[in-house]
Design a protein around this motif. Structure first.
Motif, PDB file in Angstrom:
ATOM      1  N   TRP A  28      43.121  38.704  42.483  1.00 31.69           N
ATOM      2  CA  TRP A  28      43.617  38.665  43.852  1.00 31.69           C
ATOM      3  C   TRP A  28      44.982  37.990  43.845  1.00 31.69           C
ATOM      4  O   TRP A  28      45.825  38.364  43.064  1.00 31.69           O
ATOM      5  CB  TRP A  28      42.593  37.996  44.769  1.00 31.69           C
ATOM      6  CG  TRP A  28      41.458  38.911  45.136  1.00 31.69           C
ATOM      7  CD1 TRP A  28      41.263  40.179  44.705  1.00 31.69           C
ATOM      8  CD2 TRP A  28      40.377  38.608  46.017  1.00 31.69           C
ATOM      9  NE1 TRP A  28      40.121  40.701  45.267  1.00 31.69           N
ATOM     10  CE2 TRP A  28      39.553  39.779  46.075  1.00 31.69           C
ATOM     11  CE3 TRP A  28      40.010  37.496  46.766  1.00 31.69           C
ATOM     12  CZ2 TRP A  28      38.394  39.830  46.867  1.00 31.69           C
ATOM     13  CZ3 TRP A  28      38.862  37.552  47.548  1.00 31.69           C
ATOM     14  CH2 TRP A  28      38.058  38.708  47.592  1.00 31.69           C
ATOM     15  N   GLY A  29      45.233  36.988  44.645  1.00 34.41           N
ATOM     16  CA  GLY A  29      46.570  36.419  44.679  1.00 34.41           C
ATOM     17  C   GLY A  29      47.596  37.508  44.950  1.00 34.41           C
ATOM     18  O   GLY A  29      47.485  38.275  45.917  1.00 34.41           O
ATOM     19  N   SER A  30      48.570  37.630  44.086  1.00 32.97           N
ATOM     20  CA  SER A  30      49.631  38.613  44.269  1.00 32.97           C
ATOM     21  C   SER A  30      49.098  40.045  44.288  1.00 32.97           C
ATOM     22  O   SER A  30      49.635  40.916  44.988  1.00 32.97           O
ATOM     23  CB  SER A  30      50.679  38.465  43.156  1.00 32.97           C
ATOM     24  OG  SER A  30      50.100  38.717  41.887  1.00 32.97           O
ATOM     25  N   ASN A  31      48.031  40.305  43.526  1.00 33.03           N
ATOM     26  CA  ASN A  31      47.461  41.646  43.503  1.00 33.03           C
ATOM     27  C   ASN A  31      46.804  42.016  44.826  1.00 33.03           C
ATOM     28  O   ASN A  31      46.862  43.177  45.256  1.00 33.03           O
ATOM     29  CB  ASN A  31      46.443  41.771  42.367  1.00 33.03           C
ATOM     30  CG  ASN A  31      47.110  41.847  41.008  1.00 33.03           C
ATOM     31  OD1 ASN A  31      48.106  42.536  40.842  1.00 33.03           O
ATOM     32  ND2 ASN A  31      46.563  41.119  40.036  1.00 33.03           N
ATOM     33  N   LEU A  32      46.178  41.037  45.479  1.00 36.91           N
ATOM     34  CA  LEU A  32      45.599  41.309  46.790  1.00 36.91           C
ATOM     35  C   LEU A  32      46.703  41.519  47.829  1.00 36.91           C
ATOM     36  O   LEU A  32      46.583  42.375  48.714  1.00 36.91           O
ATOM     37  CB  LEU A  32      44.675  40.162  47.206  1.00 36.91           C
ATOM     38  CG  LEU A  32      43.866  40.355  48.491  1.00 36.91           C
ATOM     39  CD1 LEU A  32      43.015  41.613  48.429  1.00 36.91           C
ATOM     40  CD2 LEU A  32      42.991  39.131  48.761  1.00 36.91           C
ATOM     41  N   THR A  33      47.778  40.759  47.704  1.00 39.39           N
ATOM     42  CA  THR A  33      48.931  40.962  48.582  1.00 39.39           C
ATOM     43  C   THR A  33      49.434  42.392  48.457  1.00 39.39           C
ATOM     44  O   THR A  33      49.664  43.089  49.462  1.00 39.39           O
ATOM     45  CB  THR A  33      50.055  39.972  48.236  1.00 39.39           C
ATOM     46  OG1 THR A  33      49.570  38.640  48.376  1.00 39.39           O
ATOM     47  CG2 THR A  33      51.264  40.167  49.132  1.00 39.39           C
ATOM     48  N   ALA A  34      49.593  42.850  47.230  1.00 41.29           N
ATOM     49  CA  ALA A  34      50.081  44.205  47.003  1.00 41.29           C
ATOM     50  C   ALA A  34      49.106  45.238  47.548  1.00 41.29           C
ATOM     51  O   ALA A  34      49.522  46.266  48.111  1.00 41.29           O
ATOM     52  CB  ALA A  34      50.316  44.427  45.508  1.00 41.29           C
TER      53      ALA A  34
END
Length: 840
Positions: free
Chosen positions: A307-313
């Protein structure tokens, strides 16, 4: 067909399966993830959460769903913060028996001991005391209590963290513990969801995939889901998923167990939290119902995150709809407001990573050296409660000719390492990862540091001095000469022995979490036999994590008494002394069955894998522990619910009154459409690291780490992104399931009388036979602890609910009352039930 891949393709393939009924081999899809509605006592918290979340930016929302990584901040688990609103993020901390990894906290009795009291008052008070200690340290979420493992196999390493292999006793205990924790202003996190029943192969390592617990729909509902329904009904703030697979789909991305069972059927309103590194996919786990990932990184201190940046994307490119992200965050903040964290919160004043006053604020990165521990004493007066629970949870299994309680014996010998202190101190082994000295808790993440540990020899020596009793003790289990000298001629010889277990990341004496056998550790069985050969008044005290084989000792005439003291916490020695000398009259009843052999249980740990992922088929169905012993006609050493007292009780006057709650009505209708809160800025440029931003090494941030992918796969599970109104499940609609499951069908009462000469507490137990050819002989449904003076009678009353007399219909996907006659039994144990009557 068995799915062994966690890929999107495998998830998509599942969408071709029909209905929510399953066969124990595959886990069917259930989409979309249900959105919170604020029912079941969550209304006020939901309103506050909506207001809070509506203010947040995309990055701030992502921050609340994603942990910052292992050793990223002071707690075992930490979410990101919202500096703009002065919100520091959430602190999640073990354990289910106290505050882990700190100081000036208490070491409480284990869950299995809390259950052995059969006292809802003590269960709730223990929860409240633990909650107050977590609150005092600045913890937002206590990672407990435990209903998974339930205790399918007696060798299971973490059984002691939970309560009992009986779902009703565990359900009552987990509910009362949750109420106590949350009354203290701390979020309780019920774990581990679900059918996490052994340590071997729980995570990839020896095998590429975690084991799969394979079970049918009926077994799931009537056994393993039952206590989690009670947890949800009690208003639990959070639920933690488990490491294992369920019907060949990992818990953290299993849409059936998270979306269908937990959030839809049980109507759970809070967040689902992953166990540490149990998340193995990003988008798939979000669509399947996961709301918070811990520790946030993909592996121990990896710096990467699903998640983190991947969830943002994933939100920016439309893969994750705004309503799903908003639901994650609203669930998290609703739990926060539900328990009053906005008023109960104090700053975090400890570090999980050092007991020194100064350390790193970002330990993994070795950055920002500062004060991290304020050594706040949160123990209060909890030692008295711990001592009370220790005594009230000690089961008297044998007491020949009333040799107990002791009455100022002339001489006493205390024998066994388990009676003595660990020479290195009670916290010498990290996470209690050894079996040295007296055993008062198992090992693993479910532990806490002891502020002190009163060993049995310390308390018994003090009692002997008070009574002017000659006292001898031997700590070495193998020093036969010293043992013989102490035991020979003593008026009473007390032998202490133990059996330990714990979490699978620690191996103790070649036991990889799960026990290798059901014998006593450290030569304990031979020690007892040797002392009994020398002394005709040998008393045995067992500190064990569960059942051990005691048939030889039970039948040895020189073993005059046997007591199970479990894992009693820091007041261990004082508690057992209270019982041995009669200051406390035993009330405890055993919360598991004591078999005569390992084979008696019919199930065992899977120690060797022959396929990958390892397949554990729950072919026994609901027949575990006493249900199996009853069905197979096996005589145990001691049956479930058994326990002696220093007095005697009688049962009489069974009365049944039929209530008229009306017919059962399946839940119908549709939900509202998925709501969104606030607006999202979909410009990727606004989700990048700010210019000049200092990124802490290995810390998980929500900022984009590269271009937003636009070549999106088109095979996400059908319905997973659909926010339109959805149908209610017939068995759902309210916290813990259809509200009419909890209608009162019958009121049962019986008279319990103390016919002895000592004041005592009797645990009256009510069992029901559901009557069907595939039903257990009896199942526990109710109990109460009755405090009785000599000659006094009291009425035991239990209100039988619709759920109590129902079975699960996997075709109709709902509960029903079968045509078979139902019989109610009342008595002192599962095999001592003098009163019975057929329900009209």
């Amino acid at each position: 067909m068995r799915f062994t891949s966690s890929s999107v393709a495998a998830i998509a393939a599942l969408t071709g399966l029909a209905s929510a009924q399953y066969d124990g081999e595959t886990s069917p899809p259930s989409y979309p993830s249900p959105w919170m509605r604020g029912g079941n006592g969550w209304q006020d918290a939901y309103a506050k959460a909506q207001e809070f979340v509506s203010q947040l930016t995309l990055l701030e929302k992502i921050n609340l769903t994603t942990g910052v990584g292992w050793e990223g901040r002071p707690c075992v688990g930490n979410t990101g913060s919202i500096p703009r609103l002065n919100f520091p993020g959430l602190c999640l901390q073990d354990s289910p028996l106290g505050v882990r990894d700190t100081d000036f906290n208490s070491g409480f009795p284990a869950g299995i001991n809390a259950a052995a009291t059969w006292s809802t008052r003590l269960m709730k008070n223990r929860g409240n005391a633990m909650g107050m200690e977590h609150r005092g340290k600045g913890v937002d979420m206590q990672l407990g209590p435990v209903a998974g493992p339930l205790g399918r196999v007696p060798e299971g390493g973490r059984n002691w963290e939970g309560f009992s292999p009986d779902p009703v006793l565990t359900g009552v205990a987990i509910a009362e513990t949750i109420k106590g924790i949350q009354d203290a202003g701390v979020i309780a996190c019920a774990k581990h969801f679900i059918v996490y029943e052994q340590e071997h192969f729980r995570q990839p390592g020896a095998t590429k995939f975690s084991y799969s617990s394979n079970l049918d729909d009926k077994t799931m509902h009537e056994l393993y889901l039952w206590p989690f329904a009670d947890a949800v009904r009690a208003g639990v703030g959070a639920v933690m998923c488990s490491y294992n697979q369920i019907n060949n789909s990992y818990s953290a991305q299993n849409s059936y167990i998270l979306n269908h069972l937990l959030k839809n059927e049980l109507d759970f309103q809070g967040p689902v939290v992953s166990d540490w590194w149990a998340q193995l996919t990003g988008v798939a786990s979000a669509l399947a119902g996961l709301d918070m990932t811990m520790a946030g990184d993909q592996g121990l201190a990896s710096g990467d995150s699903f998640w983190g940046s991947n969830l943002t994307a994933a939100v920016l490119n439309g893969t994750i709809p705004q309503w799903r992200l908003d639901d994650m965050v609203v669930r998290i903040m609703s739990a926060y407001f539900k328990v009053g964290r906005d008023t109960a919160r104090v700053p975090i004043n400890f570090s999980s990573w050092t007991l020194e006053t100064d350390g790193y604020a970002y330990p993994e990165a070795n950055e920002d050296y500062t004060q991290v521990n304020w050594h706040v004493n949160v123990q209060g007066d909890h030692a008295a409660l711990i001592r009370e629970i220790g005594g009230a949870s000690t089961v008297l299994l044998k007491n020949t000719n009333n040799v107990l309680p002791l009455k100022k014996p002339k001489s006493i010998a205390i024998i066994g390492e388990d009676a003595h202190d660990n020479p290195g101190g009670p916290n010498a082994c990290g996470d209690r990862g050894c079996d040295t000295g007296t055993l008062a808790m198992g090992w693993g993440s479910g532990t806490a540091n002891f502020p002190y540990l009163i060993s049995p020899v310390t308390a018994l020596r003090a009692q002997a001095a008070k009574d002017k009793t000659s006292f001898a003790n031997v700590s070495n289990n193998y020093d036969l000469e010293a043992i013989a000298a102490a035991a020979t001629g003593a008026e009473v010889a007390i032998v202490f022995a133990n059996a330990d277990s714990g979490e699978g990341y620690i191996t103790v004496d070649n036991n990889e979490g799960d026990r290798n056998n059901l014998t006593l550790w450290g030569n304990g069985d031979a020690l007892i036999s040797y002392v009994a050969s020398l002394n005709p008044n040998t008393i045995v005290v067992l500190h064990t994590v569960g059942a051990v084989i005691v048939e030889e000792h039970k039948n040895n005439p020189n073993v005059t008494a046997i007591l199970w003291a479990g894992l009693p916490g820091q007041e261990s020695g004082n508690a057992i002394t209270d019982v041995l000398y009669g200051d406390v009259n035993p009330q405890a009843k055993t919360v598991f069955t004591w078999g005569k052999s390992r084979e008696d249980y019919g199930v065992d740990v899977l120690y060797q894998a022959t396929e990958d992922p390892p397949q554990i088929d729950f072919t026994e169905g609901v027949f575990i522990d006493y249900r199996h012993f009853d069905a197979a006609g096996i005589e145990p050493s001691y049956e479930f619910g058994f326990g002696l007292s220093y007095t005697n009780y009688s049962y009489s006057n069974l009365q049944i009154h039929k209530e008229n709650p009306g017919p059962y009505e399946p839940t119908t209708g549709m939900t509202k459409a998925a709501p969104t809160f606030g607006t999202i800025d979909y410009d990727p440029a606004h989700a990048e690291f700010p210019p000049g931003f200092h990124a802490v090494h290995d810390y998980v941030y929500p900022y984009l780490s590269g271009p937003v992918p636009t070549d999106l796969p088109q095979n996400w599970p059908a319905g997973s992104q659909d926010g339109s109104p959805q149908p209610h499940l017939p068995a759902g609609g309210s916290g813990g399931g259809n509200r009419q499951l909890y209608d009162i069908m019958y009121t049962v009462s019986a008279t319990v009388t103390n016919i002895g000469h000592v004041k005592g507490t009797e645990i009256a137990q009510l069992y029901i036979s559901l009557g069907g050819p595939t039903d257990p002989k009896v199942v526990l449904r109710g109990f109460d602890d009755l405090i009785l003076d000599p000659g006094e009678s009291e009425t035991f009353t239990y209100q039988i609910t619709r759920r109590d007399i129902s079975n699960w219909d996997p075709v109709a996907q709902d509960w029903f009352i079968s045509e078979y006659p139902k019989t109610v039994y009342v008595g002192a144990s599962s095999r001592n039930l003098p009163l019975s009557a057929t329900l009209p």
